[in-house]
Design a protein around this motif. Structure first.
Motif, short mmCIF file in Angstrom:
data_model
loop_
_atom_site.label_atom_id
_atom_site.label_comp_id
_atom_site.label_asym_id
_atom_site.label_seq_id
_atom_site.Cartn_x
_atom_site.Cartn_y
_atom_site.Cartn_z
N MET A 1 0.81 -1.25 0.25
CA MET A 1 -0.42 -0.50 -0.27
C MET A 1 0.65 1.27 -0.08
O MET A 1 1.84 1.71 0.94
N ASN A 2 0.91 2.43 -0.97
CA ASN A 2 1.20 3.55 -0.93
C ASN A 2 0.81 4.51 -0.80
O ASN A 2 -1.13 4.21 -1.29
N ILE A 3 0.88 5.92 -0.84
CA ILE A 3 0.29 6.85 -0.92
C ILE A 3 0.80 7.41 -2.41
O ILE A 3 1.76 7.67 -1.74
N GLU A 4 -0.19 8.58 -2.58
CA GLU A 4 -0.11 10.12 -3.39
C GLU A 4 -0.56 10.29 -3.38
O GLU A 4 -1.65 10.78 -3.32
N GLN A 5 0.75 11.81 -3.11
CA GLN A 5 -0.05 13.10 -2.70
C GLN A 5 -0.47 13.63 -3.73
O GLN A 5 -0.40 13.53 -4.75
N THR A 6 -2.01 14.63 -3.95
CA THR A 6 -2.47 14.80 -4.87
C THR A 6 -2.26 16.50 -5.10
O THR A 6 -1.25 17.07 -3.70
N PRO A 7 -2.23 17.71 -5.82
CA PRO A 7 -1.86 18.61 -6.06
C PRO A 7 -2.74 19.55 -4.55
O PRO A 7 -2.35 20.60 -4.22
N ILE A 8 -3.70 19.38 -3.52
CA ILE A 8 -4.15 19.65 -2.60
C ILE A 8 -4.14 19.06 -1.73
O ILE A 8 -4.32 17.62 -1.23
N SER A 9 -4.06 19.82 -0.50
CA SER A 9 -2.81 19.02 0.94
C SER A 9 -4.18 18.57 1.31
O SER A 9 -5.00 18.62 1.37
N ASP A 10 -3.91 17.45 2.20
CA ASP A 10 -4.19 16.11 2.83
C ASP A 10 -5.39 15.27 2.06
O ASP A 10 -5.69 14.40 2.73
N LEU A 11 -5.86 15.36 1.27
CA LEU A 11 -6.22 14.83 -0.22
C LEU A 11 -5.37 14.45 -0.73
O LEU A 11 -4.34 14.50 -1.75
N ILE A 13 -3.99 10.07 -2.40
CA ILE A 13 -4.84 8.31 -3.39
C ILE A 13 -4.04 7.29 -2.82
O ILE A 13 -2.55 7.40 -2.20
N ILE A 14 -4.79 6.67 -2.48
CA ILE A 14 -4.30 5.14 -1.89
C ILE A 14 -4.19 4.12 -2.81
O ILE A 14 -5.08 3.93 -3.89
N ASN A 15 -3.09 4.04 -2.95
CA ASN A 15 -2.57 2.51 -4.34
C ASN A 15 -2.36 1.61 -3.18
O ASN A 15 -1.25 1.52 -2.32
N PRO A 16 -3.35 0.41 -3.28
CA PRO A 16 -2.99 -0.94 -3.26
C PRO A 16 -2.03 -1.90 -3.09
O PRO A 16 -1.75 -1.42 -4.97
N ALA A 17 -1.29 -2.58 -2.11
CA ALA A 17 -0.68 -3.40 -3.17
C ALA A 17 -1.54 -5.38 -3.33
O ALA A 17 -1.98 -5.73 -3.13
N VAL A 18 -1.39 -4.59 -4.77
CA VAL A 18 -2.52 -6.05 -5.78
C VAL A 18 -1.75 -7.21 -6.34
O VAL A 18 -0.59 -6.86 -6.70
N PHE A 19 -1.95 -8.30 -5.89
CA PHE A 19 -1.34 -9.77 -6.16
C PHE A 19 -2.19 -10.43 -6.63
O PHE A 19 -3.39 -10.76 -6.49
N GLU A 20 -1.41 -10.69 -8.07
CA GLU A 20 -2.18 -11.22 -8.76
C GLU A 20 -1.94 -12.60 -9.69
O GLU A 20 -0.43 -12.98 -9.36
N ASP A 21 -2.50 -13.83 -10.01
CA ASP A 21 -1.59 -14.74 -10.17
C ASP A 21 -3.14 -15.50 -11.00
O ASP A 21 -3.68 -14.70 -11.39
N LYS A 71 -14.01 10.14 3.86
CA LYS A 71 -14.37 9.34 3.64
C LYS A 71 -13.46 8.80 2.73
O LYS A 71 -12.25 9.41 2.23
N LEU A 72 -13.40 7.22 2.37
CA LEU A 72 -12.14 7.05 1.93
C LEU A 72 -13.10 5.41 0.61
O LEU A 72 -13.48 4.97 0.53
N VAL A 73 -12.87 6.42 -0.99
CA VAL A 73 -13.83 5.57 -1.57
C VAL A 73 -13.33 4.68 -2.61
O VAL A 73 -12.00 5.05 -3.14
N ARG A 74 -14.08 3.70 -3.40
CA ARG A 74 -13.06 2.78 -4.19
C ARG A 74 -14.57 2.74 -4.60
O ARG A 74 -15.74 2.31 -4.31
N ASN A 106 -8.65 -0.35 -11.62
CA ASN A 106 -7.53 0.90 -11.20
C ASN A 106 -7.03 0.77 -9.41
O ASN A 106 -6.14 0.56 -8.97
N LYS A 107 -8.24 0.14 -9.06
CA LYS A 107 -8.09 -0.26 -7.43
C LYS A 107 -7.36 1.27 -6.78
O LYS A 107 -7.28 0.49 -5.70
N LYS A 108 -7.69 2.13 -7.06
CA LYS A 108 -6.92 3.00 -6.48
C LYS A 108 -8.23 3.52 -5.65
O LYS A 108 -9.53 2.94 -6.05
N GLN A 109 -8.28 4.75 -4.31
CA GLN A 109 -9.04 4.80 -3.42
C GLN A 109 -8.90 6.23 -3.43
O GLN A 109 -6.84 6.91 -3.74
#
Length: 182
Positions: A1-11, A13-21, A71-74, A106-109
């Motif tokens: 899981m990693n965090i991506e900062q948007t141009p607006i502080s405190d807002l 994007i959360i990118n989950p670690a996805v495991f595919e097989d 809110k955490l939206v997905r 894309n599974k982004k939140q």
């Protein structure tokens, strides 16, 4: 899981670690401990889920203090244009918005903190949206902004003349006249 900062502080994007097989995929959509390690400490108390058809536009909504919601939206199925508008009067980005395509693929939140209005438009045939909230819904504290406010100039990724919008959302005030208490 990693965090991506948007141009607006405190807002963020959360990118989950996805495991595919060969069977499909797996990911943790929410892990309180891992988010805390990333500096995000939130006690979510309510989950909301919606189903909408292509062309539906919901928003822009918020709740005033003391019932303001983070809110955490997905997206569980389909694709949406998710939008947050900064309503924090002392913020250098007050009145600015950020939009991102969230999809089952894309599974982004998007983590939307207190002090923001939120809305989304449906870009796929249908969409199922799930969001966690850190405060219970309170009708007396709800507020909103018109989705087509010219000062915001939001690109919803769709033709607004054919948008499916609730009657409630069509009578919301513009940003300049909203009752935001942030």
């Amino acid at each position: 899981m990693n965090i991506e900062q948007t141009p607006i502080s405190d807002l963020v994007i959360i990118n989950p670690a996805v495991f595919e097989d060969s069977r499909g995929y797996f990911f943790e959509s929410y892990n309180k401990s891992k988010l805390a390690d990333l500096g995000i400490i939130i006690d979510f108390v309510q989950d909301n889920q919606s189903f909408s058809k292509r062309g539906t536009l919901r928003g822009l909504h918020y709740q005033n203090p003391p019932f303001a919601q983070t809110k955490l939206v997905r997206v569980l199925q389909g694709e949406i244009m998710d939008v947050a508008v900064d309503l924090r009067k002392n913020s250098p980005t007050f009145g600015k918005h950020f939009g991102i395509v969230l999809s089952a693929e894309n599974k982004k939140q998007l983590l939307i903190p207190h002090g923001f209005a939120h809305g989304f438009s449906v870009l796929s045939e249908t969409a199922v949206v799930l969001y966690k909230c850190d405060q219970y819904y309170n009708k007396l504290s709800e507020g909103g902004i018109r989705y087509d406010d010219a000062t915001l100039d939001i690109d919803w990724g769709m033709d607004l003349s054919t948008a499916i919008v609730s009657e409630k959302d069509t009578i919301l005030p513009n940003l300049d006249n909203c009752n935001s208490q942030f």
